[in-house]
Design a protein around this motif. Structure first.
Motif, short mmCIF file in Angstrom:
data_model
loop_
_atom_site.label_atom_id
_atom_site.label_comp_id
_atom_site.label_asym_id
_atom_site.label_seq_id
_atom_site.Cartn_x
_atom_site.Cartn_y
_atom_site.Cartn_z
N GLN A 64 0.82 -1.21 0.00
CA GLN A 64 0.00 0.00 0.00
C GLN A 64 0.86 1.26 0.00
O GLN A 64 1.97 1.28 0.54
N GLY A 65 0.32 2.32 -0.61
CA GLY A 65 0.93 3.63 -0.50
C GLY A 65 1.85 4.01 -1.64
O GLY A 65 1.88 3.37 -2.70
N ASP A 66 2.61 5.07 -1.41
CA ASP A 66 3.53 5.62 -2.41
C ASP A 66 4.88 5.83 -1.72
O ASP A 66 5.03 6.72 -0.88
N SER A 67 5.86 5.03 -2.07
CA SER A 67 7.17 5.09 -1.42
C SER A 67 7.92 6.38 -1.74
O SER A 67 8.90 6.71 -1.08
N GLU A 68 7.44 7.09 -2.74
CA GLU A 68 8.06 8.37 -3.09
C GLU A 68 7.79 9.45 -2.04
O GLU A 68 8.61 10.33 -1.81
N GLN A 92 7.55 5.08 5.33
CA GLN A 92 6.98 3.84 5.82
C GLN A 92 6.67 2.88 4.68
O GLN A 92 6.89 1.67 4.80
N THR A 93 6.17 3.42 3.56
CA THR A 93 5.90 2.56 2.41
C THR A 93 7.19 2.01 1.83
O THR A 93 7.26 0.84 1.43
N GLY A 102 6.86 4.14 -6.29
CA GLY A 102 6.68 5.58 -6.46
C GLY A 102 5.92 5.88 -7.74
O GLY A 102 6.25 5.33 -8.79
N LYS A 103 4.94 6.75 -7.64
CA LYS A 103 4.11 7.09 -8.80
C LYS A 103 4.95 7.55 -9.98
O LYS A 103 4.71 7.15 -11.12
N THR A 147 6.53 -3.89 -5.72
CA THR A 147 6.31 -2.47 -5.98
C THR A 147 5.22 -1.93 -5.06
O THR A 147 4.69 -2.66 -4.21
N ASP A 148 4.89 -0.66 -5.20
CA ASP A 148 3.85 -0.09 -4.35
C ASP A 148 2.61 0.25 -5.17
O ASP A 148 2.61 0.19 -6.40
#
Length: 343
Positions: free
Chosen positions: A114-118, A122-123, A307-308, A328-329
């Motif tokens: 879940q989420g966006d590591s960028e 935490q992601t 990351g998006k 990936t996220d």
């Protein structure tokens, strides 16, 4: 399972919302190690009053521990999260997205966090944790694992643990160094992985980018030749994925070379190779370490990136066709899915 979830959505839709909320609280606390209520409320976009009621309930169930320094997840809570993860992914469409990307890019496995590591450390940590699970499952006696550098692979290295020492596993850098922070160099990450698992490591003390004369000279050195042979024998490669132009500048390539790479349509960089939208290699560097043919012949290649803004770059490397697993996220995965719809 899917039919049961759909029935629950029809009969008791509030049940799924409560489950999602509590899962997200436990998940965020786990990623943060220790976190205060106000920080957690901000991260989850909840009021502190609403969050207090939920965390008190989770504490009563033995899933959370609340101390003066903040909240921590209990072992029981960690176990509950692991068991709930497949259900959560099925409820909110991540399982379908994983399967869509797996089929589209011909991969053996896609795992989406879940989420966006960028935008969320935490992601990014979660990317590392999940990649550790994949790597631990894949390891066999006497394996050689080649790893690249970068901040995402650093999360893998810093979270890799095993229940018993893996004294016959070797970790090696996939390539030379970029001359940047030692914390993110492939050499450092290979040694960290070895130390955390009880394995062994070898280091490659050469720059990643070399001229032809320097390359030819180094490859005549017996010690360099020996470590390069070990690197090229790796059964597993764990690598990150970068934006082509950003990586070209970080590698301090000549401006003419950077312009040439851009003109050739390079979108992504991985293992020191530059890929265009279709996954074709448009530029490769003269460097000590893994060659393209080594990647092609490697038994297991694990890509870890999110990351998006990296969605297009990740898609380009996946189209290269020689990755087996992608971690990936959600942000990158949704971007990759939208690119598939455009084609």
């Amino acid at each position: 399972m899917r039919q049961l979830i759909e029935l629950q959505q029809q009969l008791v839709p509030e049940l799924l919302e409560v489950m999602r909320k509590r899962y997200m609280i436990l998940h965020q606390v786990m990623l943060s190690d220790t976190i205060g209520r106000r920080t957690l409320a901000n991260a989850l976009d909840m009021t502190e009053r609403m969050l207090r009621a939920e965390t008190d309930f989770l504490k009563e169930q033995g899933l959370l521990e609340i101390h003066t320094a903040g909240m921590r997840i209990s072992e029981q809570g960690r176990s509950a999260l692991e068991q709930l993860e497949p259900l959560y992914k099925s409820m909110f469409g991540l399982s379908e997205l994983e399967e869509k990307l797996r089929r589209a890019y011909g991969l053996s496995q896609v795992i989406i966090v879940q989420g966006d590591s960028e935008t969320s450390i935490q992601t990014k940590r979660e990317l590392g944790r999940v990649a550790c699970q994949v790597l631990r499952t894949a390891l066999k006696p006497r394996d050689v694992v080649a790893v690249t550098g970068g901040t995402t692979i650093a999360q893998v290295a810093n979270q890799l643990t095993t229940t018993t020492a893996m004294k016959d596993i070797w970790f090696v850098p996939a390539r030379g160094g970029l001359g940047e922070s030692l914390d993110y160099q492939a050499n450092t990450l290979a040694s960290t992985m070895a130390k955390r698992t009880g394995g062994h490591y070898r280091l490659l003390h050469v720059p990643d980018h070399l001229g032809e004369e320097a390359f030819a000279s180094l490859m005549q050195e017996p010690n360099i030749r020996e470590i390069v042979d070990v690197i090229r024998s790796a059964r597993i490669v764990v690598h990150g994925i970068g934006d082509a132009m950003i990586m070209a500048r970080r590698r301090k390539l000549d401006s003419e070379v950077v312009a040439e790479i851009e003109a050739e349509g390079a979108l992504a960089e991985a293992f020191g190779f530059y890929f265009d939208r279709s996954g074709a290699v448009v530029h490769q560097m003269q460097t000590v370490g893994l060659r393209l043919e080594d990647i092609v012949n490697t038994e297991l290649v694990i890509g870890v990136a999110g990351g998006k803004n990296k969605g297009e770059a990740i898609a380009a490397v996946m189209r290269f066709g020689h990755n087996d697993v992608l971690v990936t996220d959600e942000a990158a995965a949704l971007e990759m899915a939208s690119l598939l719809e455009e084609n």
